[in-house]
Design a protein around this motif. Structure first.
Motif, PDB file in Angstrom:
ATOM      1  N   UNK A  76      -4.088   3.107 -16.358  1.00 59.63           N
ATOM      2  CA  UNK A  76      -4.704   1.904 -15.823  1.00 59.63           C
ATOM      3  C   UNK A  76      -3.945   1.697 -14.509  1.00 59.63           C
ATOM      4  N   UNK A  77      -4.654   1.421 -13.450  1.00 59.92           N
ATOM      5  CA  UNK A  77      -3.966   1.323 -12.159  1.00 59.92           C
ATOM      6  C   UNK A  77      -3.002   0.135 -12.170  1.00 59.92           C
ATOM      7  N   UNK A  78      -1.785   0.375 -11.738  1.00 64.42           N
ATOM      8  CA  UNK A  78      -0.775  -0.689 -11.747  1.00 64.42           C
ATOM      9  C   UNK A  78      -0.935  -1.637 -10.573  1.00 64.42           C
ATOM     10  N   UNK A  79      -1.330  -1.076  -9.432  1.00 64.26           N
ATOM     11  CA  UNK A  79      -1.488  -1.906  -8.236  1.00 64.26           C
ATOM     12  C   UNK A  79      -2.763  -1.499  -7.527  1.00 64.26           C
ATOM     13  N   UNK A  80      -3.270  -2.420  -6.715  1.00 59.68           N
ATOM     14  CA  UNK A  80      -4.410  -2.028  -5.906  1.00 59.68           C
ATOM     15  C   UNK A  80      -4.058  -2.208  -4.437  1.00 59.68           C
ATOM     16  N   UNK A  81      -4.794  -1.548  -3.612  1.00 58.59           N
ATOM     17  CA  UNK A  81      -4.528  -1.647  -2.173  1.00 58.59           C
ATOM     18  C   UNK A  81      -4.916  -3.030  -1.642  1.00 58.59           C
ATOM     19  N   UNK A 103       0.797  -1.218   0.000  1.00 58.70           N
ATOM     20  CA  UNK A 103       0.000   0.000   0.000  1.00 58.70           C
ATOM     21  C   UNK A 103       0.826   1.263   0.000  1.00 58.70           C
ATOM     22  N   UNK A 104       1.928   1.272   0.736  1.00 55.90           N
ATOM     23  CA  UNK A 104       2.652   2.526   0.805  1.00 55.90           C
ATOM     24  C   UNK A 104       3.722   2.643  -0.275  1.00 55.90           C
ATOM     25  N   UNK A 105       4.402   1.556  -0.559  1.00 56.76           N
ATOM     26  CA  UNK A 105       5.489   1.694  -1.525  1.00 56.76           C
ATOM     27  C   UNK A 105       5.026   1.490  -2.974  1.00 56.76           C
ATOM     28  N   UNK A 106       4.280   0.424  -3.198  1.00 52.98           N
ATOM     29  CA  UNK A 106       3.861   0.173  -4.585  1.00 52.98           C
ATOM     30  C   UNK A 106       2.709   1.067  -5.006  1.00 52.98           C
ATOM     31  N   UNK A 107       1.658   1.100  -4.206  1.00 51.67           N
ATOM     32  CA  UNK A 107       0.488   1.882  -4.595  1.00 51.67           C
ATOM     33  C   UNK A 107       0.778   3.370  -4.476  1.00 51.67           C
ATOM     34  N   UNK A 108       1.208   3.799  -3.285  1.00 53.95           N
ATOM     35  CA  UNK A 108       1.315   5.235  -3.038  1.00 53.95           C
ATOM     36  C   UNK A 108       2.480   5.886  -3.759  1.00 53.95           C
ATOM     37  N   UNK A 109       3.576   5.231  -3.830  1.00 52.73           N
ATOM     38  CA  UNK A 109       4.732   5.881  -4.413  1.00 52.73           C
ATOM     39  C   UNK A 109       4.877   5.585  -5.904  1.00 52.73           C
ATOM     40  N   UNK A 110       5.048   4.324  -6.229  1.00 54.63           N
ATOM     41  CA  UNK A 110       5.294   3.974  -7.629  1.00 54.63           C
ATOM     42  C   UNK A 110       4.025   4.110  -8.478  1.00 54.63           C
ATOM     43  N   UNK A 111       3.007   3.376  -8.080  1.00 52.37           N
ATOM     44  CA  UNK A 111       1.760   3.367  -8.862  1.00 52.37           C
ATOM     45  C   UNK A 111       1.167   4.755  -8.979  1.00 52.37           C
ATOM     46  N   UNK A 112       1.190   5.448  -7.875  1.00 58.17           N
ATOM     47  CA  UNK A 112       0.581   6.767  -7.870  1.00 58.17           C
ATOM     48  C   UNK A 112       1.334   7.751  -8.755  1.00 58.17           C
ATOM     49  N   UNK A 113       2.645   7.665  -8.777  1.00 59.44           N
ATOM     50  CA  UNK A 113       3.408   8.575  -9.633  1.00 59.44           C
ATOM     51  C   UNK A 113       3.022   8.364 -11.098  1.00 59.44           C
ATOM     52  N   UNK A 114       2.996   7.125 -11.490  1.00 61.09           N
ATOM     53  CA  UNK A 114       2.661   6.814 -12.877  1.00 61.09           C
ATOM     54  C   UNK A 114       1.246   7.281 -13.184  1.00 61.09           C
TER      55      UNK A 114
END
Length: 715
Positions: free
Chosen positions: A547-552, A381-392
């Motif tokens: 398209x969302x890369x990851x989900x919570x 949730x914090x690293x993949x979704x919030x940082x990486x996924x969210x930036x993209x």
RNA sequence: CGCGAAGUAGAGCAGCGGUAGCUCGUCGGGCUCAUAACCCGAAGGUCCCAGGUUCGAACCCUGGCUUCGCAACCA
């Protein structure tokens, strides 16, 4: 540094005696896969081989117990393991198996080669034999009473109660673990490989020439070499395995650790006609990815075998990882304390990369690490979704809103320091990641990738194009200057996104695929030579909607996983049951409003029927609680002293949430008196208190109706 | 006295002779393009313990403690 023409990567052969769990992945398959993908992206000539290890005694025993042929056991698990690897994205060039003909021939020829050189020593020894099952018994399969502590279930090599190492001769009343028959000694002949002759070579090769190996690997090797090497039997008495290719060797097969590493060679043969290039040419870089339990075989024995044979290259490195624990306890397949890859794939469909991420970010590279579902959730949730996924995502959304869905122009004339700085960062990241991967520091390398996304977020925040867009002209559109700034910001963010796809590709290949789809570019863009470049996406090129890369990962999902882990681990046939886990489940269950399942057993389903004999194995005794105190740093544990008449015992029980220490002193309780002892929070617990649990999850002591003598049996 | 690895903030880790650092979590503030995401700031550590070497040690040495692993096949 030496230049290599081609690379051969191997990952430890998984034993086809059970499915694959996440400890296996974290231990060697994931790092090996990342390395393989990284080299492929560099267009190196590489082969990545693996396969099932299908020989050895445990498989024959499993087959015997299930009443089927060893081949059937192996077929079943080979299929499951292979499927797990494919789905989680481990990109072997071939996944073979040691029961196939190519391997039998290769291993057999290898043995013959050494035999013809006169390298083996023949020795006749006496070994224990089970006449009922007509099989020789490894020390582990002889059970008897420990001469040191009196434990009746000590193994022929070690007593698990007191830790003494034993030989089968020392056991009192030895029995075969397979049939209960009394084992007899029988002469048998075996072929020994004189490892001690290779000691000078190994010392030179490892201790002098490979000081670059990881601490744990180097240290372990040094320890072995300092101790002095012994001849080692390379054959076994068994009907299952590669037959010893000598006359008069009926009923003998190659030792699994002789044949398993040769499996790497067999697999390569199966893969390509040019296999010899990879195994015999000096400019090949051979790397064995393994777990720490395999160090000695890959660093000492197999290299000595290769050296003896003479035609093969030796490994350039053997990056071994430590072990991954699960929720604070070590993985145990017999206790079912594991997260199985095939089950994960079912429970979290299309979430392969999330697991890959967590296992790499928390990889046990320098010491044993712990996998917890909470950490899995947090990192996702914090690293993949919030940082990486969210930036993209925010980059794409803004590009569609402010730049008409096209890659905007870069206006060189207004480039500022922040812009240039970010370009530099992309460059730097490439070198950092490359450097770390070359040193097998996958965890750190992955951190750098995420860190670059973090820098992207910061850059975006500082530039705040959504604010700049408010500087409108007469037409309500952003004015010219503002638009130029927005163009630059988003142009740079998009180029960064393209770079992130390249960087993340070895680690999270499924994610990289999604990203190139969104950017409408071809696979080739992911080639490592493109990393660090500023112009990966052409100006004016229109891109797809994000398209969302990851989900919570939701709380309920991880709660369900923890529940599953604990529930299934309680339901084991192993008699060495883990009392702490049992008690934990009770307490956990009872803290929930929902009615208890399984363990509670009110109207719930009953466990499978047992025979009287099973019940008779339990020694239930009445005891009186003499004292009780809270165990430090444990919410749920009480340390109890219980008088059982014939002795006083310390029992640790997970009931602190239900009872205060002072209110239970003097109570009579029923104790499972012959439960294997177990350390909890450093205190050894000898037995378990029986408790009843009501619908609300409240616990009650099971105790005799009126006061009776301590030590009375409950039958 | 078997051997190896490890013991640093609530968690996970880095640092390996020169003013204790990173990520997550927590708390406070800001922002709003974004998956209630993002940004800034703060709190939080006797660097396992005890000795020693040094001008100076988390880092080197000695001793001890704890955890995990080690020709039983479980990466």
């Amino acid at each position: 540094m030496k230049e290599f023409k081609r690379y051969l990567l191997t990952a430890a052969l998984p034993y086809a005696n059970g499915p694959l769990h996440i400890g296996h992945l974290a231990g060697c398959y994931l790092p090996a896969d990342i390395y393989a993908r990284y080299l492929r992206a560099q267009k190196k000539d590489i082969k990545f081989v693996c396969g099932s290890d299908e020989h050895g005694v445990p498989i024959t025993i499993r087959a015997m117990k299930e009443g089927i042929q060893p081949q059937e056991v192996v077929d079943k698990y080979h299929a499951i393991i292979k499927d797990s690897f494919e789905q989680i994205g481990i990109s072997f060039d071939i996944y073979s198996r040691t029961s196939n003909a190519v391997h039998h021939k290769t291993a057999s020829d290898f043995f013959t080669n050494l035999y013809d050189k006169g390298l083996f020593e023949e020795k006749e020894t006496e070994q224990y034999y089970d006449e009922e099952k007509k099989t020789f018994l490894a020390d582990r399969y002889i059970i008897g009473t420990c001469p040191v502590c009196g434990n009746e279930n000590a193994y022929g090599d070690q007593c698990e109660r007191c830790g003494s190492s034993l030989s089968p001769d020392q056991l009192i009343n030895p029995k075969s673990a397979l049939s209960d028959a009394v084992p007899v000694k029988k002469k048998t002949k075996h072929w020994y490989f004189p490892l001690q002759n290779y000691e000078p070579f190994l010392k030179q090769w490892i201790l002098e020439e490979h000081t670059d190996w990881k601490n744990n690997v180097y240290g372990q090797c040094k320890s072995w070499l300092d101790k002095g090497l012994q001849p080692r039997a390379m054959t076994r008495d068994s009907s299952w395995g590669v037959k010893v290719p000598l006359p008069g060797a009926e009923g003998k097969v190659l030792y699994v650790w002789f044949d398993a590493p040769i499996g790497y060679i067999s697999a390569t043969k199966e893969l390509t006609e040019n296999w010899a290039d990879y195994w015999c040419k000096e400019d090949t870089k051979l790397v064995h990815f393994i777990g720490k339990d395999n160090i000695v075989f890959h660093c000492i024995i197999f290299p000595a075998m290769l050296k003896a044979h003479g035609n093969f290259v030796l490994p350039d490195n053997v990056p071994a990882n430590e072990f991954l624990n699960i929720e604070g306890d070590k993985v145990s397949t017999s206790r079912n304390w594991a997260v199985w890859v095939d089950e994960y794939l079912k429970d979290f469909p299309d979430q392969q990369d999330v697991l890959r991420y967590v296992l790499c970010a928390n990889a046990p590279e320098t010491k044993d690490n712990d996998f917890t579902w909470k950490d899995f959730q947090d990192r996702t949730n914090s690293e993949l979704v919030s940082i990486f996924g969210n930036f993209v995502n925010r980059t794409f959304v803004l590009m569609h809103k402010l730049c008409k869905g096209k890659v905007p122009k870069l206006h060189e004339d207004i480039l500022d320091d922040a812009d240039k700085k970010l370009f530099e960062e992309i460059q730097n990241s490439k070198f950092k990641i490359q450097n770390l991967l070359d040193q097998y520091k996958f965890r750190d390398a992955l951190y750098e990738v995420i860190d670059l996304a973090r820098k992207g977020n910061k850059y975006m925040q500082d530039k705040q194009p959504w604010i700049v867009a408010r500087q409108t002209g007469d037409d309500g559109q952003p004015n010219g200057e503002a638009q130029k700034q927005i163009d630059n910001t988003l142009h740079i963010c998009l180029q960064l996104t393209a770079n992130l796809a390249i960087f993340i590709n070895p680690f999270l290949p499924f994610t990289a695929k999604k990203m190139i789809y969104m950017m409408k570019v071809v696979d080739k863009m992911l080639d490592w030579e493109n990393a660090g470049k500023a112009m990966l996406l052409s100006i004016g090129y229109s891109l797809r909607a994000p398209e969302l890369l990851f989900r919570k990962i939701e709380d309920e999902e991880i709660a369900a996983q923890i529940q599953k882990l604990k529930a299934t681990s309680g339901n084991v046939q192993n008699k060495n049951i883990n009392s702490q886990k049992m008690e934990d489940i009770k307490v956990e269950d009872s803290s929930k409003a929902s009615p208890p399942i399984g363990g509670g057993g009110l109207e719930g389903a009953l466990k499978s029927t047992i025979q009287y004999d099973d019940f008779a194995k339990l020694n239930l005794k009445v005891g009186t609680i003499l004292s009780a105190e809270k165990v430090e740093k444990a919410d749920k544990l009480l340390k109890l002293e219980v008088d059982l008449g014939f002795e006083k015992r310390i029992v640790v029980s997970g009931i602190a949430l239900h009872f205060k220490p002072e209110e239970i002193i003097g109570k009579q309780v029923v104790v499972v008196a012959n439960l294997a002892s177990r350390k909890m929070r450093g205190i050894e617990s000898n037995g378990m208190i029986l408790m009843a649990e009501d619908k609300a999850g409240k616990l009650y002591f099971v105790s005799p109706g009126e006061k009776i003598d301590e030590g009375s049996s409950v039958t």
